[in-house]
Design a protein around this motif. Structure first.
Motif, mmCIF file in Angstrom:
data_model
loop_
_atom_site.group_PDB
_atom_site.id
_atom_site.type_symbol
_atom_site.label_atom_id
_atom_site.label_comp_id
_atom_site.label_asym_id
_atom_site.label_seq_id
_atom_site.Cartn_x
_atom_site.Cartn_y
_atom_site.Cartn_z
ATOM 1 N N SER A 106 0.659 -1.228 0.163
ATOM 2 C CA SER A 106 0.232 -0.051 -0.138
ATOM 3 C C SER A 106 0.689 1.184 0.113
ATOM 4 O O SER A 106 2.156 1.345 0.317
ATOM 5 N N SER A 107 0.311 2.386 -0.427
ATOM 6 C CA SER A 107 0.925 3.775 -0.502
ATOM 7 C C SER A 107 1.215 4.161 0.910
ATOM 8 O O SER A 107 2.316 4.750 1.281
ATOM 9 N N GLU A 108 0.385 3.901 1.858
ATOM 10 C CA GLU A 108 0.312 4.359 3.244
ATOM 11 C C GLU A 108 1.830 3.597 3.672
ATOM 12 O O GLU A 108 2.428 4.417 4.500
ATOM 13 N N ASP A 109 1.999 2.287 3.469
ATOM 14 C CA ASP A 109 3.117 1.742 3.968
ATOM 15 C C ASP A 109 4.453 2.384 3.554
ATOM 16 O O ASP A 109 5.372 2.535 4.243
ATOM 17 N N ILE A 110 4.367 2.627 2.051
ATOM 18 C CA ILE A 110 5.618 3.070 1.596
ATOM 19 C C ILE A 110 6.033 4.447 1.902
ATOM 20 O O ILE A 110 7.214 4.791 2.435
ATOM 21 N N THR A 111 4.905 5.457 2.591
ATOM 22 C CA THR A 111 5.309 6.519 2.862
ATOM 23 C C THR A 111 5.842 6.622 4.304
ATOM 24 O O THR A 111 6.787 7.207 4.803
ATOM 25 N N SER A 112 5.161 5.664 4.951
ATOM 26 C CA SER A 112 5.479 5.408 6.438
ATOM 27 C C SER A 112 6.975 4.898 6.613
ATOM 28 O O SER A 112 7.974 5.431 7.398
ATOM 29 N N PHE A 113 7.368 4.137 5.590
ATOM 30 C CA PHE A 113 8.526 3.422 5.486
ATOM 31 C C PHE A 113 9.715 4.598 5.073
ATOM 32 O O PHE A 113 10.875 4.861 5.723
ATOM 33 N N VAL A 114 9.552 5.337 4.086
ATOM 34 C CA VAL A 114 10.481 6.529 3.706
ATOM 35 C C VAL A 114 10.505 7.258 4.772
ATOM 36 O O VAL A 114 11.795 8.150 5.144
ATOM 37 N N GLN A 115 9.416 7.770 5.359
ATOM 38 C CA GLN A 115 9.494 9.003 6.693
ATOM 39 C C GLN A 115 10.319 8.394 7.771
ATOM 40 O O GLN A 115 11.075 9.419 8.348
ATOM 41 N N GLY A 116 10.192 7.259 7.920
ATOM 42 C CA GLY A 116 10.851 6.498 9.251
ATOM 43 C C GLY A 116 12.513 6.601 8.614
ATOM 44 O O GLY A 116 13.114 6.958 9.887
ATOM 45 N N LYS A 117 12.831 6.289 7.568
ATOM 46 C CA LYS A 117 14.181 6.220 7.315
ATOM 47 C C LYS A 117 14.757 7.692 7.269
ATOM 48 O O LYS A 117 15.924 7.732 7.783
ATOM 49 N N ILE A 118 13.829 8.661 6.672
ATOM 50 C CA ILE A 118 14.600 10.018 6.667
ATOM 51 C C ILE A 118 14.816 10.407 8.346
ATOM 52 O O ILE A 118 15.614 11.102 8.749
ATOM 53 N N ARG A 119 13.717 10.084 9.079
ATOM 54 C CA ARG A 119 13.946 10.727 10.458
ATOM 55 C C ARG A 119 15.162 9.995 11.212
ATOM 56 O O ARG A 119 15.611 10.520 12.010
ATOM 57 N N GLY A 120 15.437 8.819 10.973
ATOM 58 C CA GLY A 120 16.458 8.000 11.217
ATOM 59 C C GLY A 120 17.667 8.541 10.960
ATOM 60 O O GLY A 120 18.504 8.891 11.671
ATOM 61 N N LEU A 121 17.697 9.039 9.627
ATOM 62 C CA LEU A 121 19.017 9.912 9.195
ATOM 63 C C LEU A 121 19.280 10.910 10.016
ATOM 64 O O LEU A 121 20.160 11.274 10.372
ATOM 65 N N ILE A 122 18.044 11.855 10.059
ATOM 66 C CA ILE A 122 18.201 13.090 10.627
ATOM 67 C C ILE A 122 18.941 12.830 12.352
ATOM 68 O O ILE A 122 19.375 13.487 12.960
#
Length: 360
Positions: A106-122
């Motif tokens: 699902s698109s929601e899972d994709i967006t949630s994964f990407v956001q989690g990765k970016i927050r982890g990098l920050i």
């Protein structure tokens, strides 16, 4: 620079951004008026808009957006000062994220994964930073602009920043005031006219709050024989206090190095923050009011009542605690001040026993 994922209205931004690369999940864009084909009237208008609105796009004209094919929502996840920098972020996404996204349903899972990765990098980037701010994301963006515009030494530490106007004669320049450990800086860009001001704290001859016919209230800075007036500050008193502190610390570095070395927060520039300066100012007021040694720092303040035996009444005030003293100051006009050394803490039980019969 990676950014905390933030939803944007792409529909209203087509005229301000140009798409340079895109795929199923990401878009790389350039701010109109920058890079190839930049300049002209469009560049002037966009540059002015970015400066007045405090937009990161002024110094980071490249960005990366995340989206999914079946969604109209776009998220900003990265920005860059140069094309090389933003391309590095783009390539990292292609190598580390794109292959993984195909496994999600699902698109929601994709967006949630990407956001989690970016927050982890920050979060990883923030581990090495000693800065503790109320809004770390805004402060990171301001730090990016500060470093780009003024090109000061890498060790220069930004303390805080404010929106204001700088007056030269009768013409105001709307821009941003940046206060660092060693410099007072101001930047403005309006319709192609760039104003950049850098003043070392030890070069300031006069620093005061003032008002005149044109300005109801402003901060006057005299340096190198030139007058500078900063007005339209949302928190003028707060700004002035921090400016005073930073100017005082620069003088201490020059003439009172021994006392300066005894204050770790001031000795290490990386430890100087807006919050730390505010706490330091409160401690100085606390020591001055109760005439305590310089080693004492204000730790806590609590509102309370104090029973005054010789007057037979309760007086409202505040209890102030430091490492070695418990102090009380009334606030009802009775001028009752009490200072109790912690080594005499045996008397505190008796005071508590009495006041417990008089609820607040």
């Amino acid at each position: 620079m990676w950014l905390k994922p933030e939803e944007i209205l792409l529909k209203n931004a087509f005229k301000l951004w140009v798409t340079e690369k895109d795929n199923e999940y990401f878009i790389l864009q350039r701010r109109r008026g920058y890079g190839e084909g930049g300049g002209g009237l469009t560049g002037l208008l966009v540059g002015t808009l970015d400066t007045v609105l405090d937009s990161t796009s002024k110094v980071a004209p490249y960005r990366i957006l995340h989206h999914t094919p079946d969604s109209q929502i776009y998220w900003s996840i990265a920005c860059g000062v140069t094309k090389e920098e933003i391309v590095q972020h783009w390539e990292w996404l292609q190598q580390n994220i794109m292959r993984t996204l195909s496994v999600f349903d699902s698109s929601e899972d994709i967006t949630s994964f990407v956001q989690g990765k970016i927050r982890g990098l920050i979060a990883e980037e923030g581990k090495s930073s000693l800065v503790l701010e109320d809004d770390p994301e805004k402060f990171r963006e301001a730090l990016l602009r500060f470093e780009k515009w003024f090109e000061l030494p890498p060790e220069e530490k930004l303390v805080t920043y404010y929106s204001c106007s700088n007056w030269k004669g009768k013409v105001p320049c709307q821009g941003w005031l940046y206060l660092s450990t060693n410099f007072l800086c101001f930047y403005s860009y309006l319709l192609g006219a760039e104003v950049k001001l850098v003043i070392s704290w030890d070069e300031i001859w006069r620093l005061e709050k003032t008002s005149n016919v044109f300005l109801t209230e402003s901060i006057h800075v005299l340096a190198h024989g030139e007058d500078h007036y900063f007005s339209m500050l949302l928190h003028l008193n707060e700004t002035f206090v921090i400016m005073e502190q930073l100017a005082d610390y620069s003088i201490k570095r020059l003439f009172d190095k021994e006392a300066f070395q005894k204050e770790p927060m001031l000795h290490d520039p990386l430890q100087i923050t807006k919050r730390g300066l505010e706490a330091h100012a409160k401690s100085e007021q606390f020591r001055t009011f109760f005439r305590l040694p310089k080693e004492e720092n204000l730790l806590e303040v609590h509102e309370s009542f104090l029973w005054v035996p010789f007057s037979h009444f309760n007086t409202l005030g505040k209890i102030c605690l430091s490492e070695n003293y418990l102090c009380f100051a009334s606030q009802d006009g009775s001028q009752c001040h009490v200072i109790i050394p912690m080594r005499e803490v045996i008397y505190c039980y008796y005071l508590y026993d009495v006041t417990s019969n008089y609820p607040e």
